[in-house]
Design a protein around this motif. Structure first.
Motif, PDB file in Angstrom:
ATOM      1  N   SER A   1      -4.413   2.445   4.940  1.00 33.07           N
ATOM      2  CA  SER A   1      -3.691   3.104   3.852  1.00 33.07           C
ATOM      3  C   SER A   1      -3.973   2.462   2.498  1.00 33.07           C
ATOM      4  N   GLY A   2      -4.683   1.332   2.498  1.00 32.89           N
ATOM      5  CA  GLY A   2      -5.016   0.656   1.248  1.00 32.89           C
ATOM      6  C   GLY A   2      -4.095  -0.493   0.893  1.00 32.89           C
ATOM      7  N   LYS A   3      -3.102  -0.775   1.716  1.00 32.27           N
ATOM      8  CA  LYS A   3      -2.161  -1.866   1.459  1.00 32.27           C
ATOM      9  C   LYS A   3      -2.825  -3.208   1.769  1.00 32.27           C
ATOM     10  N   VAL A   4      -2.861  -4.102   0.794  1.00 33.45           N
ATOM     11  CA  VAL A   4      -3.496  -5.407   0.985  1.00 33.45           C
ATOM     12  C   VAL A   4      -2.503  -6.326   1.678  1.00 33.45           C
ATOM     13  N   THR A   5      -2.800  -6.675   2.929  1.00 36.43           N
ATOM     14  CA  THR A   5      -1.879  -7.493   3.717  1.00 36.43           C
ATOM     15  C   THR A   5      -2.492  -8.822   4.146  1.00 36.43           C
ATOM     16  N   ALA A   6      -3.689  -9.124   3.694  1.00 36.08           N
ATOM     17  CA  ALA A   6      -4.345 -10.364   4.108  1.00 36.08           C
ATOM     18  C   ALA A   6      -4.271 -11.454   3.041  1.00 36.08           C
ATOM     19  N   LEU A   7      -4.255 -11.082   1.759  1.00 37.68           N
ATOM     20  CA  LEU A   7      -4.474 -12.061   0.687  1.00 37.68           C
ATOM     21  C   LEU A   7      -3.222 -12.393  -0.109  1.00 37.68           C
ATOM     22  N   TRP A   8      -3.237 -13.590  -0.668  1.00 39.77           N
ATOM     23  CA  TRP A   8      -2.156 -14.054  -1.533  1.00 39.77           C
ATOM     24  C   TRP A   8      -2.484 -13.674  -2.973  1.00 39.77           C
TER      25      TRP A   8
ATOM     26  N   SER B   1     -11.742  -2.861   2.384  1.00 37.24           N
ATOM     27  CA  SER B   1     -12.243  -4.063   3.047  1.00 37.24           C
ATOM     28  C   SER B   1     -11.268  -4.490   4.129  1.00 37.24           C
ATOM     29  N   TRP B   2     -11.622  -5.591   4.823  1.00 41.39           N
ATOM     30  CA  TRP B   2     -10.719  -6.100   5.866  1.00 41.39           C
ATOM     31  C   TRP B   2      -9.461  -6.720   5.266  1.00 41.39           C
ATOM     32  N   TYR B   3      -9.422  -6.820   3.953  1.00 41.78           N
ATOM     33  CA  TYR B   3      -8.212  -7.311   3.306  1.00 41.78           C
ATOM     34  C   TYR B   3      -7.068  -6.292   3.405  1.00 41.78           C
ATOM     35  N   GLN B   4      -7.395  -5.031   3.669  1.00 44.01           N
ATOM     36  CA  GLN B   4      -6.434  -3.938   3.552  1.00 44.01           C
ATOM     37  C   GLN B   4      -6.228  -3.209   4.873  1.00 44.01           C
ATOM     38  N   THR B   5      -5.092  -2.516   4.959  1.00 46.60           N
ATOM     39  CA  THR B   5      -4.893  -1.549   6.031  1.00 46.60           C
ATOM     40  C   THR B   5      -5.629  -0.266   5.650  1.00 46.60           C
TER      41      THR B   5
ATOM     42  N   VAL C   1      -7.820  -7.873  -8.323  1.00 49.05           N
ATOM     43  CA  VAL C   1      -9.125  -7.251  -8.147  1.00 49.05           C
ATOM     44  C   VAL C   1      -9.199  -6.486  -6.829  1.00 49.05           C
ATOM     45  N   TRP C   2      -8.326  -6.832  -5.867  1.00 53.51           N
ATOM     46  CA  TRP C   2      -8.364  -6.169  -4.562  1.00 53.51           C
ATOM     47  C   TRP C   2      -7.788  -4.759  -4.612  1.00 53.51           C
ATOM     48  N   ALA C   3      -7.214  -4.403  -5.741  1.00 54.47           N
ATOM     49  CA  ALA C   3      -6.655  -3.056  -5.903  1.00 54.47           C
ATOM     50  C   ALA C   3      -7.517  -2.203  -6.826  1.00 54.47           C
ATOM     51  N   THR C   4      -8.810  -2.535  -6.937  1.00 57.41           N
ATOM     52  CA  THR C   4      -9.682  -1.814  -7.873  1.00 57.41           C
ATOM     53  C   THR C   4     -10.507  -0.716  -7.215  1.00 57.41           C
ATOM     54  N   GLY C   5     -10.183  -0.398  -5.944  1.00 51.75           N
ATOM     55  CA  GLY C   5     -10.791   0.802  -5.383  1.00 51.75           C
ATOM     56  C   GLY C   5     -11.660   0.666  -4.166  1.00 51.75           C
TER      57      GLY C   5
ATOM     58  N   ILE D   1     -16.898  -6.954  -8.348  1.00 44.79           N
ATOM     59  CA  ILE D   1     -17.031  -8.173  -7.575  1.00 44.79           C
ATOM     60  C   ILE D   1     -15.653  -8.786  -7.307  1.00 44.79           C
ATOM     61  N   GLY D   2     -15.453  -9.254  -6.091  1.00 49.95           N
ATOM     62  CA  GLY D   2     -14.178  -9.848  -5.700  1.00 49.95           C
ATOM     63  C   GLY D   2     -13.289  -8.894  -4.936  1.00 49.95           C
ATOM     64  N   CYS D   3     -13.532  -7.579  -5.076  1.00 49.82           N
ATOM     65  CA  CYS D   3     -12.708  -6.617  -4.359  1.00 49.82           C
ATOM     66  C   CYS D   3     -12.916  -6.781  -2.856  1.00 49.82           C
ATOM     67  N   LYS D   4     -14.161  -7.038  -2.448  1.00 49.90           N
ATOM     68  CA  LYS D   4     -14.469  -7.493  -1.108  1.00 49.90           C
ATOM     69  C   LYS D   4     -14.846  -8.969  -1.193  1.00 49.90           C
TER      70      LYS D   4
END
Length: 496
Positions: A466-473, A460-464, A453-457, A294-297
């Motif tokens: 490639s898996g790079k999280v570019t939306a969230l702080w 989502s739209w939080y990521q490119t 938590v966004w790097a747990t696998g 929970i929280g990854c998306k």
């Protein structure tokens, strides 16, 4: 109105793109500085940003009303704990009227491109007003488009061949009657879980196409009574106390989002228990059970979604979509799902996309090219190397999973007005972020992201892609506010 024909360092001509929370807040702060040489360019016919566009049935905020508002303009009359779209739009219109922002807004005017003229040290901005094109000059360019401003239609074979009604939730067709129709809904994100319970009683049948089951929590929404309204109007400090309590309640959740994702275990246990209580059919419950932490998306809030999808006129379809045909949708298992209308609750273009409009900086640097190559990237979500006097609001890596986005926007507003103060103090024409500052900042940011938590696998739209999280702080919002309280002049190069 258009910016004044001439300008000095003390009175820069400023172009603001967008009139949502960010654009209106920026206009208010500029006037507080004594700067009135600005124009807000709004592509739509009225102000409001995402709260103007997302007028689908059931549209509402998932952050409490007292927290999802400007800190300097409390609303003692919120009707509910979580405000609906129309009430938030009314609030924004109220702010624009009270702070005399409306006269600076140029509606039906789309910014298509902006390029920095290195010789004259200013921005040339191409605008289109009802088909009439012109180029205006600006000393400072501020992009206040926001993250969720460009609807994303699904890339499905045959989408153009559908002969029924098809629209995105952010472009809801209120003139089309859904009553008695067979309706297909693509997507089970934040928008769909709000409008599905509203349209389910009206339609003959609803096929809900789900790619990934979301985590859905009950929404603690309730009316705000007249006694509370009286108290907030009579003793304004009481509303500030409520806002502060809500802020710290939500901010504490960052411990699980960005410090130790294992703290999410309790929330997952509660979420599964809530699902079991509301969905008795074991087959349907299995379909609706998330398979990620929970929280990854994005965590969704609704007390009506599960009861709606349990109704006999709803089918949750988990087989992938093969194609859209003239009269419906065909899934990978070969089943044809007839539909009179298709509603796309498929979110917005956030990552792996171009900039909100064409932006060209120093040496012909194209922002869209940079973002498509490396993913959206900025310094504090505000400044970008090679783009002098160009600032963003709600830019890359400033969205939140746990607290109010308005808090982040106000932090960035403070940073931008301090940038303008620094320009004035130094009698400088432009300020340009140093490339090494942006590089080092984003390296640290992505390092911090690895513990979140966004790097747990999940994806989502939080990521490119490639898996790079570019939306969230990846931190606390009060840490972001500390970083944006004052500009560090050494981070920039100044041109006299």
């Amino acid at each position: 109105m258009t910016p004044a024909p001439s300008a000095s360092v003390a009175t820069p001509r400023i172009a603001i793109v967008g009139s949502g929370f960010s654009g209106i807040g920026m206009a208010i702060r500029l006037q507080q500085m004594g700067i009135t040489s600005f124009t807000i360019y709004e592509a739509a016919s009225g102000i409001g940003g995402t709260w103007r566009d997302n007028a689908y049935p059931g549209a509402a905020c998932d952050i409490p009303s007292h927290l999802y508002s400007f800190s300097f303009e409390a609303n003692p009359s919120w009707s509910r704990a979580f405000s609906a779209q129309a009430e938030i739009l009314d609030y924004l219109q109220h702010c624009a009227r009270k702070y005399d922002v409306e006269r600076y807004v140029r509606c039906n005017t789309k910014v298509s491109a902006a390029r920095f003229d290195e010789t004259r040290q200013l921005w040339l901005v191409d605008i289109d007003t009802n088909g009439a094109r012109e180029t205006i000059e600006a000393d400072v360019l501020i992009a206040a488009n926001g993250l969720l401003s460009r609807p994303a239609l699904p890339r499905i074979d045959g989408i153009d061949r559908f002969e029924g009604k098809l629209f995105h939730s952010a472009r809801w067709d209120h003139a089309y009657p859904l009553d008695g129709k067979r309706v297909a809904v693509i997507g089970t994100g934040a928008s769909a879980i709000q409008f599905v319970p509203c349209i389910q009683p009206r339609v003959a049948h609803l096929d809900l196409f789900q790619r990934t089951a979301p985590w859905v929590m009950p929404k603690p929404d309730k009316p705000v009574g007249p006694r509370a309204h009286w108290l907030f109007r009579t003793l304004p400090f009481t509303q500030r106390v409520v806002r502060s309590a809500l802020y710290w309640q939500h901010e504490s959740r960052a411990l699980a989002f960005v410090v130790n994702p294992k703290l999410m275990n309790a929330a997952m246990k509660f979420g599964r228990s809530y699902l079991e209580r509301r969905v008795k059919d074991p087959v349907l419950r299995a379909k609706l059970t998330p398979n990620y932490r929970i929280g990854c998306k994005r965590v969704l809030l609704s007390s009506e979604y599960y009861p709606a999808v349990c109704q006999p006129n709803v089918d949750v379809v988990t087989s992938g979509i093969r194609e859209i045909v003239a009269d419906g949708i065909v899934t990978e298992d070969g089943v044809h799902h007839h539909a009179d209308a298709i509603i796309c609750g498929t979110g917005f273009q956030v990552n792996d996309v171009r900039a909100p409009f064409e932006v060209t900086g120093l040496d012909g640097t194209d922002l869209s090219t940079l973002w498509l190559r490396d993913g959206p990237q900025a310094y504090l979500g505000v400044s970008i190397a090679n783009f002098p006097n160009f600032f963003m609001l709600a830019g890359p890596n400033t969205a939140l999973g746990h607290n109010s986005m308005i808090y982040m926007i106000e932090s960035q507003l403070q940073y931008i007005v301090d940038c303008l103060r620094v320009l004035r103090r130094r009698n400088a024409r432009t300020m340009t972020l140093r490339a090494d500052v942006q590089r080092d900042f984003n390296a640290r940011l992505q390092k911090d992201m690895r513990h979140s938590v966004w790097a747990t696998g999940c994806q989502s739209w939080y990521q490119t892609k490639s898996g790079k999280v570019t939306a969230l702080w990846p931190g606390f919002t009060f840490s972001f506010r500390k970083l944006t309280r004052r500009v560090r002049p050494r981070d920039y190069r100044f041109a006299p």
